[in-house]
Enzyme design. Sequence first.
Site, PDB file in Angstrom:
ATOM      1  CE1 TYR A  53      36.474  36.205  27.264  1.00  0.00           C
ATOM      2  CE2 TYR A  53      35.079  34.295  26.886  1.00  0.00           C
ATOM      3  CZ  TYR A  53      36.233  34.848  27.390  1.00  0.00           C
ATOM      4  OH  TYR A  53      37.148  34.053  28.038  1.00  0.00           O
ATOM      5  CG  ASN A  87      45.639  43.722  31.081  1.00  0.00           C
ATOM      6  OD1 ASN A  87      45.741  42.702  31.755  1.00  0.00           O
ATOM      7  ND2 ASN A  87      45.996  44.909  31.521  1.00  0.00           N
ATOM      8  CG  ASP A  89      42.171  46.415  28.968  1.00  0.00           C
ATOM      9  OD1 ASP A  89      43.041  47.071  28.373  1.00  0.00           O
ATOM     10  OD2 ASP A  89      42.293  46.068  30.166  1.00  0.00           O
ATOM     11  CG  HIS A 104      46.928  36.098  27.797  1.00  0.00           C
ATOM     12  ND1 HIS A 104      47.038  36.275  29.163  1.00  0.00           N
ATOM     13  CD2 HIS A 104      47.915  35.221  27.469  1.00  0.00           C
ATOM     14  CE1 HIS A 104      48.042  35.556  29.631  1.00  0.00           C
ATOM     15  NE2 HIS A 104      48.596  34.914  28.630  1.00  0.00           N
ATOM     16  N   GLY A 172      51.288  45.098  37.653  1.00  0.00           N
ATOM     17  CA  GLY A 172      49.966  44.534  37.911  1.00  0.00           C
ATOM     18  C   GLY A 172      49.732  43.137  37.389  1.00  0.00           C
ATOM     19  CB  SER A 174      49.379  37.288  40.244  1.00  0.00           C
ATOM     20  OG  SER A 174      48.878  36.530  39.158  1.00  0.00           O
TER      21      SER A 174
END
Length: 229
Positions: A53, A87, A89, A104, A172, A174
Amino acid sequence: MKKLVVLTGAGMSAESGISTFRDSNGLWENHRVEDVASPEGWYKDMEMVLDFYNQRRAQLIDCTPNAGHQLLAELEADFDVQIVTQNVDNLHERAGSSNVLHLHGELMKARSTGSGGEVYDITHSQPIIKKGDLCPKGFQLRPHIVWFGEAVPEIENAIRIVQRAEILVIIGTSLKVYPAASLMNYAPQGCLIYLIDPNEISNLPSSITVIRKGASEGILELKTKYLKQ
Ligand code: OAD
């Protein structure tokens, strides 16, 4: 203003140079996901997980939001936009989006492994967590990431957000990881649902309008073709 909810996954950041998860043989940056994204992996080799990480954080600092992130931020001029992202980020925030819920976790935060689970910001000047880095109560710090097998504390908030959507845009992802993948099922009757992804996503309800393009191009099409005021 209409309430526009956006659910984003790894594909949203692909054009910024951050790799997706399921396009590379189940490996995440050359690591088995279970080694770097599970409590078992953490207990087996804490230093390797911390290092993994630390590298992701260094990579993130070098990345910039892409045109898709920017377009979503600009939509705030005409819509009440709420982003729910899988995400970890911070590219939505860096593009200027004001309301971002991270399902998450977040790379730029650390969490205490003590029972309180307190969360702390990680600074860009010192973006690493090392073995022996402790919270003020003396517990080891870990990445603030929801690993496989762990609870998703923000899911109830995310459900409430989707339940109020008038327009829902999925970008974006799945739709393979639950409970995130089930969020669209909470959209109210009459909510218009759009999905942007360059690849085919199977088993979608026919009521969803699919824009089969990458994030930047797809969001531009959404804006100019479907969201005209
Ligand atoms: P995936 O890697 O499963 O899916 C990425 C999706 O992005 C796929 O459907 C691709 O077709 C699509 N994609 C690729 N390039 C794109 C582009 N330029 N524009 C738009 N879409 C593009 O990622 P997620 O669905 O986000 O969890 O994965 C869900 C969770 O699984 C992640 O949050 C992560 C992972 O394990 C944790 O870290 C806890």
